[in-house]
Design a protein around this motif. Sequence first.
Motif, PDB file in Angstrom:
ATOM      1  N   SER B  10      17.265  55.782  -3.506  1.00  0.00           N
ATOM      2  CA  SER B  10      18.664  55.937  -3.854  1.00  0.00           C
ATOM      3  C   SER B  10      19.484  54.898  -3.107  1.00  0.00           C
ATOM      4  O   SER B  10      19.078  54.435  -2.027  1.00  0.00           O
ATOM      5  CB  SER B  10      19.159  57.355  -3.557  1.00  0.00           C
ATOM      6  OG  SER B  10      19.074  57.618  -2.178  1.00  0.00           O
ATOM      7  N   ILE B  12      23.738  53.663  -2.450  1.00  0.00           N
ATOM      8  CA  ILE B  12      25.169  53.851  -2.630  1.00  0.00           C
ATOM      9  C   ILE B  12      25.873  52.581  -2.193  1.00  0.00           C
ATOM     10  O   ILE B  12      25.639  52.094  -1.079  1.00  0.00           O
ATOM     11  CB  ILE B  12      25.698  55.047  -1.808  1.00  0.00           C
ATOM     12  CG1 ILE B  12      25.001  56.338  -2.222  1.00  0.00           C
ATOM     13  CG2 ILE B  12      27.214  55.190  -1.978  1.00  0.00           C
ATOM     14  CD1 ILE B  12      25.352  57.544  -1.358  1.00  0.00           C
ATOM     15  N   GLN B  14      29.746  50.197  -2.578  1.00  0.00           N
ATOM     16  CA  GLN B  14      31.154  50.238  -2.925  1.00  0.00           C
ATOM     17  C   GLN B  14      31.419  49.318  -4.113  1.00  0.00           C
ATOM     18  O   GLN B  14      30.721  48.305  -4.316  1.00  0.00           O
ATOM     19  CB  GLN B  14      31.999  49.815  -1.737  1.00  0.00           C
ATOM     20  CG  GLN B  14      31.969  50.798  -0.570  1.00  0.00           C
ATOM     21  CD  GLN B  14      32.469  52.181  -0.955  1.00  0.00           C
ATOM     22  OE1 GLN B  14      31.742  53.165  -0.864  1.00  0.00           O
ATOM     23  NE2 GLN B  14      33.714  52.247  -1.386  1.00  0.00           N
ATOM     24  N   LYS B  15      32.433  49.664  -4.865  1.00  0.00           N
ATOM     25  CA  LYS B  15      32.848  48.817  -5.984  1.00  0.00           C
ATOM     26  C   LYS B  15      33.067  47.391  -5.496  1.00  0.00           C
ATOM     27  O   LYS B  15      33.702  47.161  -4.463  1.00  0.00           O
ATOM     28  CB  LYS B  15      34.145  49.366  -6.595  1.00  0.00           C
ATOM     29  CG  LYS B  15      34.690  48.550  -7.744  1.00  0.00           C
ATOM     30  CD  LYS B  15      35.996  49.147  -8.257  1.00  0.00           C
ATOM     31  CE  LYS B  15      36.607  48.260  -9.333  1.00  0.00           C
ATOM     32  NZ  LYS B  15      37.905  48.798  -9.830  1.00  0.00           N
ATOM     33  N   SER B  19      24.399  45.245  -5.311  1.00  0.00           N
ATOM     34  CA  SER B  19      23.317  46.238  -5.304  1.00  0.00           C
ATOM     35  C   SER B  19      21.993  45.486  -5.402  1.00  0.00           C
ATOM     36  O   SER B  19      21.840  44.605  -6.257  1.00  0.00           O
ATOM     37  CB  SER B  19      23.456  47.205  -6.480  1.00  0.00           C
ATOM     38  OG  SER B  19      24.713  47.851  -6.482  1.00  0.00           O
ATOM     39  N   GLN B  81      30.037  47.909 -10.324  1.00  0.00           N
ATOM     40  CA  GLN B  81      31.124  48.712 -10.869  1.00  0.00           C
ATOM     41  C   GLN B  81      30.698  50.180 -10.986  1.00  0.00           C
ATOM     42  O   GLN B  81      29.493  50.470 -11.135  1.00  0.00           O
ATOM     43  CB  GLN B  81      31.523  48.189 -12.249  1.00  0.00           C
ATOM     44  CG  GLN B  81      32.006  46.752 -12.253  1.00  0.00           C
ATOM     45  CD  GLN B  81      33.289  46.576 -11.450  1.00  0.00           C
ATOM     46  OE1 GLN B  81      34.248  47.346 -11.622  1.00  0.00           O
ATOM     47  NE2 GLN B  81      33.308  45.582 -10.567  1.00  0.00           N
ATOM     48  N   PRO B  82      31.653  51.106 -10.955  1.00  0.00           N
ATOM     49  CA  PRO B  82      31.290  52.520 -11.118  1.00  0.00           C
ATOM     50  C   PRO B  82      30.481  52.788 -12.388  1.00  0.00           C
ATOM     51  O   PRO B  82      29.619  53.665 -12.405  1.00  0.00           O
ATOM     52  CB  PRO B  82      32.651  53.216 -11.149  1.00  0.00           C
ATOM     53  CG  PRO B  82      33.536  52.341 -10.318  1.00  0.00           C
ATOM     54  CD  PRO B  82      33.085  50.937 -10.616  1.00  0.00           C
ATOM     55  N   SER B  85      26.665  52.946 -12.269  1.00  0.00           N
ATOM     56  CA  SER B  85      25.990  54.104 -11.676  1.00  0.00           C
ATOM     57  C   SER B  85      25.005  54.681 -12.681  1.00  0.00           C
ATOM     58  O   SER B  85      25.384  55.136 -13.763  1.00  0.00           O
ATOM     59  CB  SER B  85      27.005  55.167 -11.264  1.00  0.00           C
ATOM     60  OG  SER B  85      27.880  54.675 -10.265  1.00  0.00           O
ATOM     61  N   THR B 109      24.527  54.682  -7.077  1.00  0.00           N
ATOM     62  CA  THR B 109      25.894  55.217  -7.154  1.00  0.00           C
ATOM     63  C   THR B 109      26.844  54.144  -6.654  1.00  0.00           C
ATOM     64  O   THR B 109      26.673  53.636  -5.540  1.00  0.00           O
ATOM     65  CB  THR B 109      26.056  56.482  -6.301  1.00  0.00           C
ATOM     66  OG1 THR B 109      25.120  57.476  -6.740  1.00  0.00           O
ATOM     67  CG2 THR B 109      27.467  57.032  -6.430  1.00  0.00           C
ATOM     68  N   VAL B 110      27.818  53.789  -7.487  1.00  0.00           N
ATOM     69  CA  VAL B 110      28.834  52.823  -7.100  1.00  0.00           C
ATOM     70  C   VAL B 110      30.145  53.581  -6.938  1.00  0.00           C
ATOM     71  O   VAL B 110      30.686  54.130  -7.896  1.00  0.00           O
ATOM     72  CB  VAL B 110      28.987  51.705  -8.152  1.00  0.00           C
ATOM     73  CG1 VAL B 110      30.048  50.704  -7.689  1.00  0.00           C
ATOM     74  CG2 VAL B 110      27.655  51.016  -8.394  1.00  0.00           C
ATOM     75  N   ASN B 111      30.629  53.629  -5.714  1.00  0.00           N
ATOM     76  CA  ASN B 111      31.870  54.350  -5.430  1.00  0.00           C
ATOM     77  C   ASN B 111      33.096  53.500  -5.729  1.00  0.00           C
ATOM     78  O   ASN B 111      33.105  52.305  -5.433  1.00  0.00           O
ATOM     79  CB  ASN B 111      31.892  54.801  -3.968  1.00  0.00           C
ATOM     80  CG  ASN B 111      30.912  55.915  -3.692  1.00  0.00           C
ATOM     81  OD1 ASN B 111      30.658  56.750  -4.550  1.00  0.00           O
ATOM     82  ND2 ASN B 111      30.361  55.941  -2.487  1.00  0.00           N
ATOM     83  N   PRO B 112      34.117  54.118  -6.317  1.00  0.00           N
ATOM     84  CA  PRO B 112      35.328  53.344  -6.687  1.00  0.00           C
ATOM     85  C   PRO B 112      36.149  52.921  -5.481  1.00  0.00           C
ATOM     86  O   PRO B 112      35.944  53.412  -4.386  1.00  0.00           O
ATOM     87  CB  PRO B 112      36.117  54.336  -7.554  1.00  0.00           C
ATOM     88  CG  PRO B 112      35.589  55.672  -7.222  1.00  0.00           C
ATOM     89  CD  PRO B 112      34.174  55.515  -6.741  1.00  0.00           C
TER      90      PRO B 112
END
Lengths: 114, 112
Positions: B10, B12, B14-15, B19, B81-82, B85, B109-112
Amino acid sequence: GAGVSQSPSNKVTEKGKDVELRCDPISGHTALYWYRQSLGQGLEFLIYFQGNSAPDKSGLPSDRFSAERTGGSVSTLTIQRTQQEDSAVYLCASSLAYGDYEQYFGPGTRLTVT
Amino acid sequence: QQQVKQSPQSLIVQKGGISIINCAYENTAFDYFPWYQQFPGKGPALLIAIRPDVSEKKEGRFTISFNKSAKQFSLHIMDSQPGDSATYFCAASGSSGSRLTFGEGTQLTVNP
């Protein structure tokens, strides 16, 4: 154009019953594949068709599993005497021709055996 | 020897960040390496693929880097980008028309 289609999208069956899952490949695609996606096992290959013949069926987990393809198009995956461990998403993919690597997947059939 | 190992399980970010997902293989007969993107309830969608005769392939924000000697390849998603995800799978194939062997998948997971 239309992509790979599969039916049904969801199937709930009782342990011991037989089920049939259908795959309609992209029009003109001669190669067809079945995969299974389950928690803990990831995506695993089941069987490959070139035309109506299956040169590679080594991924079928037991003799309860069989598949056929007719007319070089639609394929049916049959699971006899279903067991709870058969619960998974069954995915079908197709590719244009022998020698073409790109495989395009359908949305899958979620099978739940109760 | 048929396995493809994928990491991380997994991720995570940020926008706007990068990745990076990595895969390693053992079978030197593999000669086609695709990446698939899968959203919940959908089938895997082919994202980008590479053959071992090149070391890098770029399509938009997605880049595959391939290291034949190390038997490793990776997916880079620039400006994440979100909407990116999803679960990403690497795979490998050994000859035309043959089965795909998949990695275990990476939930991004891409957080906004």
